[in-house]
Design an enzyme around this catalytic site. Structure first.
Site, PDB file in Angstrom:
ATOM      1  N   ASN A  89     -10.616  -2.865  -6.191  1.00 31.48           N
ATOM      2  CA  ASN A  89      -9.834  -1.932  -7.007  1.00 31.48           C
ATOM      3  C   ASN A  89     -10.469  -1.626  -8.371  1.00 31.48           C
ATOM      4  O   ASN A  89     -10.027  -0.705  -9.064  1.00 31.48           O
ATOM      5  CB  ASN A  89      -8.395  -2.454  -7.225  1.00 31.48           C
ATOM      6  CG  ASN A  89      -7.535  -2.398  -5.976  1.00 31.48           C
ATOM      7  OD1 ASN A  89      -6.626  -3.198  -5.780  1.00 31.48           O
ATOM      8  ND2 ASN A  89      -7.800  -1.433  -5.101  1.00 31.48           N
ATOM      9  N   ASP A 148       0.824  -1.204   0.000  1.00 33.21           N
ATOM     10  CA  ASP A 148       0.000   0.000   0.000  1.00 33.21           C
ATOM     11  C   ASP A 148       0.864   1.262   0.000  1.00 33.21           C
ATOM     12  O   ASP A 148       1.975   1.259   0.526  1.00 33.21           O
ATOM     13  CB  ASP A 148      -0.889  -0.047   1.256  1.00 33.21           C
ATOM     14  CG  ASP A 148      -2.124   0.809   1.110  1.00 33.21           C
ATOM     15  OD1 ASP A 148      -2.337   1.387   0.025  1.00 33.21           O
ATOM     16  OD2 ASP A 148      -2.873   0.906   2.086  1.00 33.21           O
TER      17      ASP A 148
HETATM   18  C1  FPP Z   1      -1.867   0.213  -3.269  1.00 32.40           C
HETATM   19  O1  FPP Z   1      -1.427   1.535  -3.343  1.00 32.40           O
HETATM   20  C2  FPP Z   1      -1.355  -0.537  -4.396  1.00 32.40           C
HETATM   21  C3  FPP Z   1      -2.116  -1.152  -5.343  1.00 32.40           C
HETATM   22  C4  FPP Z   1      -3.579  -1.137  -5.353  1.00 32.40           C
HETATM   23  C5  FPP Z   1      -1.504  -1.855  -6.479  1.00 32.40           C
HETATM   24  C6  FPP Z   1      -0.256  -2.620  -6.197  1.00 32.40           C
HETATM   25  C7  FPP Z   1       0.429  -2.788  -7.471  1.00 32.40           C
HETATM   26  C8  FPP Z   1       1.766  -2.726  -7.680  1.00 32.40           C
HETATM   27  C9  FPP Z   1       2.749  -2.566  -6.596  1.00 32.40           C
HETATM   28  C10 FPP Z   1       2.304  -2.771  -9.066  1.00 32.40           C
HETATM   29  C11 FPP Z   1       2.141  -4.037  -9.802  1.00 32.40           C
HETATM   30  C12 FPP Z   1       2.291  -5.273  -9.021  1.00 32.40           C
HETATM   31  C13 FPP Z   1       3.158  -6.285  -9.288  1.00 32.40           C
HETATM   32  C14 FPP Z   1       3.100  -7.576  -8.489  1.00 32.40           C
HETATM   33  C15 FPP Z   1       4.182  -6.211 -10.354  1.00 32.40           C
HETATM   34  P1  FPP Z   1      -2.503   2.689  -3.474  1.00 32.40           P
HETATM   35  O2  FPP Z   1      -2.681   3.013  -4.898  1.00 32.40           O
HETATM   36  O3  FPP Z   1      -3.763   2.289  -2.772  1.00 32.40           O
HETATM   37  O4  FPP Z   1      -1.786   3.856  -2.733  1.00 32.40           O
HETATM   38  P2  FPP Z   1      -2.470   4.979  -1.835  1.00 32.40           P
HETATM   39  O5  FPP Z   1      -3.135   4.252  -0.688  1.00 32.40           O
HETATM   40  O6  FPP Z   1      -1.318   5.803  -1.411  1.00 32.40           O
HETATM   41  O7  FPP Z   1      -3.439   5.701  -2.718  1.00 32.40           O
END
Ligand code: FPP
Length: 231
Positions: A66, A18
Site C-alpha cells: 500500500n 477491501d
Molecule cells: C482496501 O480498500 C482498504 C485499505 C487498503 C485500507 C483499509 C483501511 C480502513 C478500513 C480504514 C482504517 C482501518 C482501521 C483498522 C481503523 P481499497 O482502497 O483497496 O478499495 P478499492 O479496492 O475499492 O480501491
C-alpha cells in the site's frame, strides 16, 4: 435464516477489508471518504465477533504494497487508524481485549507508531480476546523475519518454532478469512497462519459489511465445518 445458535464458531477470524475506494467512487466521493466509512464499521464488526465467542480478530489495515498509494491517501489511512485506536482504547481496557500490531511500526508517521505502541503496552497483560491489526504488514516479510529470529537456534527448526516467531505467536490459526469486494486472493495476508483457513469471499464492499453480512459469513463457515467433520 438458519439459527446460528450451537453452530461452530471460528476461534480466529481475519478480515481483508477491501472495496473502500470503489464504495466512494460509486458515490462520486474521494477514496479517503470510503476509508472513513470503512473505519466506521470496524468497531461493530469486531465487537460482534467477540460477542459471538470468537477469541481473536485480525484486520488487514495497511499492507507493505500500500506504500505505492498517493501520500494523501496513506496519511488519511494512518490518521483513521490513530483515531480508531484512541477511541477504541477505553473499550480495549474495559473489556480486557489485548491489542497486537502485526507489521513493522518503524515507518508509521503522524503519531501512529506511538499510538500503536501505547495501546499495545496498555493491553499487554490481558489474556481474553485479542485484536490483531496488520499495519505495514506482509505475510512473506513476516515469515522471513521469523526465519531470521531463529537463525541462532541449535538443532532443526520446526513448524512450532516458526509459528512462535510470528507476530501472532500464541494465537490460534485463523479458521476463517473474510475478504470483501469480490477479489478472491489472500494478498499476502497471514500466509503461514491461513494454511487451513476457510476462505469466504463476498461481493459486498467493506463499508457495507454490517452485522447481517457477518452472520452470513458465520453460517457459511458453520456449514463448511459441519461437512468437513462428516464422512
Ligand atoms: C482496501 O480498500 C482498504 C485499505 C487498503 C485500507 C483499509 C483501511 C480502513 C478500513 C480504514 C482504517 C482501518 C482501521 C483498522 C481503523 P481499497 O482502497 O483497496 O478499495 P478499492 O479496492 O475499492 O480501491
Amino acid at each position: 435464516m438458519e439459527n446460528i445458535a450451537n453452530a461452530p464458531v471460528p476461534r480466529h477470524v481475519g478480515f481483508i477489508m477491501d472495496g473502500n475506494g470503489r464504495w466512494a467512487k460509486k458515490r462520486n466521493k474521494p477514496r479517503t471518504f470510503g476509508h472513513k466509512k470503512g473505519a466506521d464499521v470496524i468497531e461493530e464488526i469486531v465487537s460482534d465477533c467477540f460477542g459471538r465467542g470468537v477469541e481473536a480478530v485480525s484486520l488487514y489495515a495497511f499492507s507493505t504494497e500500500n506504500w505505492s498509494r498517493p501520500k494523501e491517501e496513506i496519511d488519511e489511512i494512518f490518521s483513521l487508524l490513530k483515531k480508531f485506536l484512541k477511541k477504541y482504547s477505553g473499550k480495549l481496557i474495559k473489556e480486557k481485549i489485548r491489542l497486537i500490531i502485526s507489521g513493522d511500526t518503524e515507518r508509521l508517521t503522524g503519531g501512529l507508531k506511538e499510538e500503536c505502541l501505547l495501546r499495545v503496552k496498555e493491553t499487554s497483560g490481558f489474556t481474553g480476546h485479542t485484536l490483531n491489526i496488520a499495519i505495514n504488514y506482509g505475510g512473506r516479510a513476516e515469515i522471513v523475519r521469523a526465519a531470521n529470529a531463529l537463525k541462532g537456534k541449535s538443532g532443526e527448526i520446526t513448524e512450532e518454532d516458526i509459528s512462535g516467531a510470528l507476530y501472532t505467536a500464541g494465537l490460534p490459526d485463523p479458521d476463517l478469512i473474510v475478504r470483501t469486494s469480490g477479489e478472491q486472493r489472500l494478498s499476502n495476508f497471514l500466509l503461514w497462519q491461513s494454511a487451513y483457513a476457510e476462505l469466504y469471499f463476498t461481493d459486498t464492499l467493506w463499508p457495507d459489511f454490517k452485522k447481517d453480512e457477518l452472520t452470513k459469513a458465520f453460517l457459511w463457515y458453520a456449514e463448511r465445518r459441519r461437512r468437513f467433520g462428516g464422512i
